[in-house]
Design a protein around this motif. Structure first.
Motif, PDB file in Angstrom:
ATOM      1  N   ALA A 125       0.840  -1.200   0.000  1.00 26.33           N
ATOM      2  CA  ALA A 125       0.000   0.000   0.000  1.00 26.33           C
ATOM      3  C   ALA A 125       0.873   1.248   0.000  1.00 26.33           C
ATOM      4  O   ALA A 125       2.060   1.196   0.288  1.00 26.33           O
ATOM      5  N   ALA A 126       0.260   2.371  -0.323  1.00 26.25           N
ATOM      6  CA  ALA A 126       0.972   3.649  -0.267  1.00 26.25           C
ATOM      7  C   ALA A 126       0.955   4.164   1.159  1.00 26.25           C
ATOM      8  O   ALA A 126      -0.023   4.006   1.882  1.00 26.25           O
ATOM      9  N   ARG A 165      -9.362   9.200 -11.338  1.00 27.49           N
ATOM     10  CA  ARG A 165      -9.445  10.649 -11.136  1.00 27.49           C
ATOM     11  C   ARG A 165      -9.789  10.988  -9.687  1.00 27.49           C
ATOM     12  O   ARG A 165      -9.274  11.959  -9.117  1.00 27.49           O
ATOM     13  N   LEU A 166     -10.647  10.197  -9.075  1.00 31.78           N
ATOM     14  CA  LEU A 166     -11.014  10.441  -7.684  1.00 31.78           C
ATOM     15  C   LEU A 166      -9.843  10.139  -6.746  1.00 31.78           C
ATOM     16  O   LEU A 166      -9.640  10.833  -5.748  1.00 31.78           O
ATOM     17  N   ILE A 167      -9.071   9.106  -7.062  1.00 32.06           N
ATOM     18  CA  ILE A 167      -7.860   8.823  -6.285  1.00 32.06           C
ATOM     19  C   ILE A 167      -6.917  10.013  -6.367  1.00 32.06           C
ATOM     20  O   ILE A 167      -6.381  10.482  -5.365  1.00 32.06           O
ATOM     21  N   ALA A 168      -6.715  10.512  -7.582  1.00 35.03           N
ATOM     22  CA  ALA A 168      -5.811  11.644  -7.787  1.00 35.03           C
ATOM     23  C   ALA A 168      -6.348  12.912  -7.141  1.00 35.03           C
ATOM     24  O   ALA A 168      -5.580  13.811  -6.803  1.00 35.03           O
ATOM     25  N   ILE A 194      -6.910  -1.111 -11.714  1.00 34.81           N
ATOM     26  CA  ILE A 194      -6.200   0.058 -12.249  1.00 34.81           C
ATOM     27  C   ILE A 194      -4.701  -0.131 -12.112  1.00 34.81           C
ATOM     28  O   ILE A 194      -3.935   0.074 -13.064  1.00 34.81           O
ATOM     29  N   LEU A 195      -4.259  -0.520 -10.933  1.00 37.14           N
ATOM     30  CA  LEU A 195      -2.831  -0.718 -10.705  1.00 37.14           C
ATOM     31  C   LEU A 195      -2.276  -1.810 -11.609  1.00 37.14           C
ATOM     32  O   LEU A 195      -1.181  -1.678 -12.174  1.00 37.14           O
ATOM     33  N   ALA A 196      -3.027  -2.893 -11.750  1.00 32.18           N
ATOM     34  CA  ALA A 196      -2.564  -4.010 -12.580  1.00 32.18           C
ATOM     35  C   ALA A 196      -2.481  -3.616 -14.056  1.00 32.18           C
ATOM     36  O   ALA A 196      -1.487  -3.895 -14.731  1.00 32.18           O
ATOM     37  N   ASP A 202       1.220   1.177  -6.380  1.00 32.38           N
ATOM     38  CA  ASP A 202       0.397   1.684  -5.292  1.00 32.38           C
ATOM     39  C   ASP A 202      -0.308   2.969  -5.718  1.00 32.38           C
ATOM     40  O   ASP A 202      -0.167   3.435  -6.842  1.00 32.38           O
ATOM     41  N   ARG A 203      -1.060   3.543  -4.778  1.00 30.07           N
ATOM     42  CA  ARG A 203      -1.860   4.728  -5.072  1.00 30.07           C
ATOM     43  C   ARG A 203      -0.993   5.944  -5.374  1.00 30.07           C
ATOM     44  O   ARG A 203      -1.394   6.817  -6.141  1.00 30.07           O
TER      45      ARG A 203
END
Length: 217
Positions: A125-126, A165-168, A194-196, A202-203
């Protein structure tokens, strides 16, 4: 499972302090210590740490370049790097994150935060809280040269792009779930996809990717 930790800092007192705190934990083990980035890269190849606790400003090879060699794009067996710094949100921290680090802490953070940070990074995780991620990347977004992409160019589905976009934008999984009216488990599934698909760890890297490709402003 015991997390193997390599500590790299050019100040012997800080290095020894970190090592003492880490070794006192039953689930953490210090497998090496060194005082510059070049030594960290060489020692990591010998002791195979799960996490490197990395200073930024060091002689011979600084923490940014060492991080790039340990965790950057194209590294065959990347090592998770937790960057530590004296200055909050300085430019070196941002560059280290771009180089492949999974998060950062301040050197004056309480021992519990250091230990939690190591465990968090080791888990994949981040370390950065969502709001800190946004503040950090947003502050230096003007240094990134976006290669703007359209939804048609992205391997992500429209829904996955929306989640990215919401993560960012600094939202946590709970906040994303509320915004999209979906469960937190569904959000976790989207984040994993998304990560894969983007080949990210990580985020933190997901946020940097979103800025670099012009998905957020």
């Amino acid at each position: 499972m015991t997390v193997r930790v390599l500590v790299c800092d050019d100040q012997a007192l800080i290095r020894t302090g970190f090592a003492t705190i880490i070794d006192a934990q039953p689930d953490l083990e210090v497998v090496g210590e060194c005082g510059d980035g070049r030594a960290a890269v060489e020692l990591a190849a010998q002791v195979n740490p799960d996490v490197v606790v990395m200073d930024v400003r060091m002689p011979i090879l600084d923490g940014i370049e060492a991080t790039r060699l340990l965790a950057g794009d194209g590294v065959e067996n990347p090592v998770k790097v937790l960057v530590v710094t004296t200055f909050n949100l300085d430019e070196y921290v941002y560059e280290a994150l771009r180089a492949g680090a999974s998060g950062f802490l301040l050197k004056d953070a309480p021992p519990a935060q250091l230990l939690n940070g190591i465990r968090t990074v080791a888990s994949g995780a981040a370390l950065l809280a969502p709001e800190v991620t946004r503040q950090l990347v947003g502050r230096y977004a003007d240094r990134i040269r976006p290669a703007r992409i359209t939804p048609a160019d992205s391997p992500l589905t429209p829904r996955e792009l929306e989640v990215l976009r919401l993560i960012a934008d600094g939202l946590s999984n709970t906040e994303i779930a509320a915004a999209l009216v979906i469960s937190q488990e569904t959000v976790k599934t989207y984040v994993s996809r998304i990560l894969a698909k983007l080949g990210l760890r990580d985020r933190v890297q997901a946020v940097v990717h979103a800025y670099r490709h012009g998905l957020v402003s």
